[in-house]
Design a protein around this motif. Structure first.
Motif, mmCIF file in Angstrom:
data_model
loop_
_atom_site.group_PDB
_atom_site.id
_atom_site.type_symbol
_atom_site.label_atom_id
_atom_site.label_comp_id
_atom_site.label_asym_id
_atom_site.label_seq_id
_atom_site.Cartn_x
_atom_site.Cartn_y
_atom_site.Cartn_z
ATOM 1 N N LEU A 90 -12.088 -10.646 -4.285
ATOM 2 C CA LEU A 90 -11.655 -9.100 -3.581
ATOM 3 C C LEU A 90 -11.750 -8.034 -4.960
ATOM 4 C CD1 LEU A 90 -8.974 -9.640 -1.398
ATOM 5 C CD2 LEU A 90 -11.296 -9.752 -0.959
ATOM 6 N N THR A 91 -12.181 -6.960 -4.650
ATOM 7 C CA THR A 91 -12.274 -5.839 -5.665
ATOM 8 C C THR A 91 -10.850 -5.528 -6.052
ATOM 9 O OG1 THR A 91 -12.132 -4.135 -3.918
ATOM 10 C CG2 THR A 91 -14.401 -4.793 -4.725
ATOM 11 N N VAL A 92 -10.606 -4.415 -7.020
ATOM 12 C CA VAL A 92 -9.209 -4.235 -7.388
ATOM 13 C C VAL A 92 -8.749 -3.373 -6.186
ATOM 14 C CG1 VAL A 92 -8.005 -2.553 -8.953
ATOM 15 C CG2 VAL A 92 -9.812 -4.158 -9.908
ATOM 16 N N HIS A 93 -9.499 -2.635 -5.552
ATOM 17 C CA HIS A 93 -8.935 -1.798 -4.439
ATOM 18 C C HIS A 93 -8.268 -2.615 -3.417
ATOM 19 C CE1 HIS A 93 -8.983 0.856 -1.181
ATOM 20 N NE2 HIS A 93 -9.104 2.015 -1.902
ATOM 21 N N ARG A 94 -8.951 -3.696 -3.146
ATOM 22 C CA ARG A 94 -8.395 -4.631 -2.031
ATOM 23 C C ARG A 94 -7.366 -5.490 -2.472
ATOM 24 N NH1 ARG A 94 -12.162 -7.871 1.926
ATOM 25 N NH2 ARG A 94 -10.326 -7.900 2.836
ATOM 26 N N ALA A 118 -3.186 3.339 -8.345
ATOM 27 C CA ALA A 118 -3.967 3.383 -9.517
ATOM 28 C C ALA A 118 -4.025 4.440 -10.414
ATOM 29 C CB ALA A 118 -5.302 3.050 -8.794
ATOM 30 N N LYS A 119 -3.756 5.548 -9.999
ATOM 31 C CA LYS A 119 -3.327 6.826 -10.796
ATOM 32 C C LYS A 119 -2.444 6.612 -11.630
ATOM 33 C CE LYS A 119 -3.258 11.731 -10.612
ATOM 34 N NZ LYS A 119 -3.278 13.158 -9.679
ATOM 35 N N LEU A 120 -1.321 6.282 -11.003
ATOM 36 C CA LEU A 120 -0.121 5.922 -11.708
ATOM 37 C C LEU A 120 -0.121 4.900 -12.811
ATOM 38 C CD1 LEU A 120 2.784 7.205 -11.392
ATOM 39 C CD2 LEU A 120 3.483 5.003 -10.154
ATOM 40 N N LEU A 121 -1.124 3.802 -12.712
ATOM 41 C CA LEU A 121 -1.420 2.929 -13.530
ATOM 42 C C LEU A 121 -2.535 2.921 -14.479
ATOM 43 C CD1 LEU A 121 -0.417 -0.155 -11.145
ATOM 44 C CD2 LEU A 121 1.001 0.453 -13.194
ATOM 45 N N GLN A 122 -3.290 4.246 -14.058
ATOM 46 C CA GLN A 122 -4.261 4.514 -15.133
ATOM 47 C C GLN A 122 -5.341 3.694 -14.927
ATOM 48 O OE1 GLN A 122 -2.942 5.509 -18.853
ATOM 49 N NE2 GLN A 122 -1.002 6.524 -18.194
ATOM 50 N N ILE A 123 -5.819 3.153 -13.663
ATOM 51 C CA ILE A 123 -6.849 2.325 -13.466
ATOM 52 C C ILE A 123 -7.787 2.675 -12.403
ATOM 53 C CG2 ILE A 123 -5.573 0.054 -14.441
ATOM 54 C CD1 ILE A 123 -4.899 -0.395 -11.422
ATOM 55 N N GLU A 124 -7.781 3.928 -12.129
ATOM 56 C CA GLU A 124 -8.690 4.532 -11.022
ATOM 57 C C GLU A 124 -9.991 4.157 -11.368
ATOM 58 O OE1 GLU A 124 -7.109 8.955 -10.315
ATOM 59 O OE2 GLU A 124 -6.747 8.390 -12.227
ATOM 60 N N ASN A 125 -10.638 4.189 -12.512
ATOM 61 C CA ASN A 125 -11.845 3.840 -12.759
ATOM 62 C C ASN A 125 -12.520 2.447 -12.355
ATOM 63 O OD1 ASN A 125 -10.442 3.212 -15.096
ATOM 64 N ND2 ASN A 125 -12.222 3.050 -16.387
ATOM 65 N N LEU A 126 -11.139 1.344 -12.155
ATOM 66 C CA LEU A 126 -11.375 -0.044 -12.038
ATOM 67 C C LEU A 126 -11.527 -0.471 -10.646
ATOM 68 C CD1 LEU A 126 -9.224 -1.277 -14.800
ATOM 69 C CD2 LEU A 126 -11.286 -0.747 -14.901
ATOM 70 N N LEU A 127 -11.404 0.574 -9.446
ATOM 71 C CA LEU A 127 -10.895 -0.155 -8.185
ATOM 72 C C LEU A 127 -12.180 -0.764 -7.634
ATOM 73 C CD1 LEU A 127 -9.438 3.375 -6.755
ATOM 74 C CD2 LEU A 127 -8.127 1.024 -7.307
ATOM 75 N N ASP A 128 -13.515 -0.751 -8.061
ATOM 76 C CA ASP A 128 -14.720 -1.085 -7.444
ATOM 77 C C ASP A 128 -14.823 -2.542 -8.339
ATOM 78 O OD1 ASP A 128 -15.022 0.691 -5.584
ATOM 79 O OD2 ASP A 128 -16.384 1.878 -7.041
ATOM 80 N N ARG A 129 -14.069 -2.853 -9.480
ATOM 81 C CA ARG A 129 -14.462 -4.036 -10.069
ATOM 82 C C ARG A 129 -13.835 -5.374 -9.441
ATOM 83 N NH1 ARG A 129 -13.931 -2.532 -16.515
ATOM 84 N NH2 ARG A 129 -15.392 -0.482 -16.368
ATOM 85 N N LYS A 130 -13.970 -6.479 -10.117
ATOM 86 C CA LYS A 130 -13.404 -7.829 -9.428
ATOM 87 C C LYS A 130 -12.850 -8.288 -10.690
ATOM 88 C CE LYS A 130 -16.276 -8.802 -5.747
ATOM 89 N NZ LYS A 130 -17.183 -9.946 -5.107
ATOM 90 N N PRO A 131 -11.583 -9.064 -10.405
ATOM 91 C CA PRO A 131 -10.822 -9.414 -11.646
ATOM 92 C C PRO A 131 -11.252 -10.095 -12.841
ATOM 93 C CG PRO A 131 -9.602 -10.125 -9.485
ATOM 94 C CD PRO A 131 -11.018 -9.411 -9.005
#
Length: 357
Positions: A90-94, A118-131
């Motif tokens: 699953l992606t980071v978002h899911r 994601a904004k709070l944790l400063q990972i907004e740019n990673l939402l479409d990546r996988k682990p």
């Protein structure tokens, strides 16, 4: 009303009692760290709070209700594991929104919650990546994000930083501290790392052999240890311990040949002839003139950068002193380590309890 109450929790495996009557009351917004060495029972206690293990006796209350026998998903808790426990496909978002998805939260509401976390944790740019495309620190942020979106009553952390290198651990400690200050969440955090405990906690429960050795603020734990175990477990380098006997003239240090005056605050707490252990923090020792002093012979000096850690022999007992980095050291020469009476801790040699308890 307490956010979390742990009432006389006991856990037995056959003839082995792992938890021996744990009592803790946690107010809303507190950050409690369960600190102790491996096998002390801290993870077992966390699992009982989470519903992943059953208590033999006692009660756990979250808010106004007992949660013993309640399924973990219905306890209003969220847990962050040491292993991250992310879904690799699953992606980071899911991954962040998976719990909400299972609860049939509408897509738009779920997406908003995920993006806010994601904004709070400063990972907004990673939402479409996988682990597999993330670093260890980024994976831990995703695991924390998955807990955050649920907005539970209590967050549980099981040694979440132990898989990270030293630099990442320091960065994530800072992030967790920042998040707690911003969100005022109630957290129970398990670790064997005293630095994590001291920097993150509003209160620390030092555990040993299934019991709480001491419960208090980081300042209380460090400055007023209730037992020898706490005194030596918390502090780097650990507290110096010297065998001593109470004499009419003061504290006779065994094997050192030095007698120190008994500080006023202990005069009604000890008796003549009593065998004690005198404790003093390495950072309390210095070469400048002080109220009290002990002569010692330097053996080893280790430069850590901000300080010079010197191991010295006083009679047949060893002392560690944290001195300024440019301190000149003469090996096999003699040095006078000075300190003030306020820095002295005294413990009963037989029970290990602080004489001020």
């Amino acid at each position: 009303m307490s956010a979390l109450e742990i009432l006389n929790i006991r856990k037995t495996y056959g003839q082995v009692e792992t938890l021996k009557g744990i009592d803790i009351s946690l107010e809303s917004g507190e950050f409690l760290v369960l600190l102790g060495s491996s096998g002390c029972g801290k993870s077992t206690l966390l699992n009982i709070i989470a519903g992943l293990a059953e208590a033999t006796s006692g009660d756990v209350r979250i808010g106004a209700r007992s949660v013993l026998g309640v399924h973990p998903k219905d306890r209003d808790i969220a847990m962050v594991f040491q292993s991250y426990a992310l879904y690799p496909n699953l992606t980071v978002h899911r991954n962040i929104g998976f719990g909400l998805e299972m609860r049939k939260v509408p897509t738009a509401e779920r997406d908003k919650a995920v993006r806010e976390a994601a904004k709070l944790l400063q990972i907004e740019n990673l939402l479409d990546r996988k682990p597999s495309q993330l670093s260890g620190g980024q994976r831990q942020r995703v695991a924390i994000g998955r807990a955050l979106v649920r907005k539970p009553e209590v967050f549980l952390f099981d040694e979440p930083l132990s898989n990270l290198d030293a630099k990442l651990r320091m960065e994530m400690r800072t992030e967790l501290k920042r998040l707690h200050q911003m969100l005022k969440t109630t957290i129970v955090y398990v670790t064997h790392d005293q630095i994590e405990a001291m920097t993150l906690a509003t209160r620390i429960a030092v555990m040993r052999d299934g019991r709480i050795e001491q419960l208090g603020t980081p300042e209380e734990i460090y400055n007023s240890p209730a037992t020898l175990y706490v005194a030596t477990f918390v502090g780097v380098p650990p507290m110096n311990l010297l065998r001593t006997t109470v004499r009419p003239e003061g504290l006779q240090l065994q094997g050192v040949g030095t007698c120190l005056p008994l500080p006023e605050r202990f005069k009604d707490k000890v008796k003549e002839g009593q065998q004690l252990v005198l404790g003093i923090r390495p950072e309390a020792l210095r070469l400048e003139q002080g109220t009290l002093s002990i002569e010692a012979v330097p053996e080893i000096a280790e430069l850590t950068g901000p300080e010079l850690v010197v191991t010295a022999l006083a009679g047949d007992q060893r002392l560690t002193a944290c001195l300024p980095p440019r301190t000149p050291i003469t090996y096999n020469g003699r040095m006078k380590l000075s300190f003030d009476g306020e820095a002295i801790h005294l413990f009963d040699a037989e029970t290990g309890l602080s004489c001020l308890r």
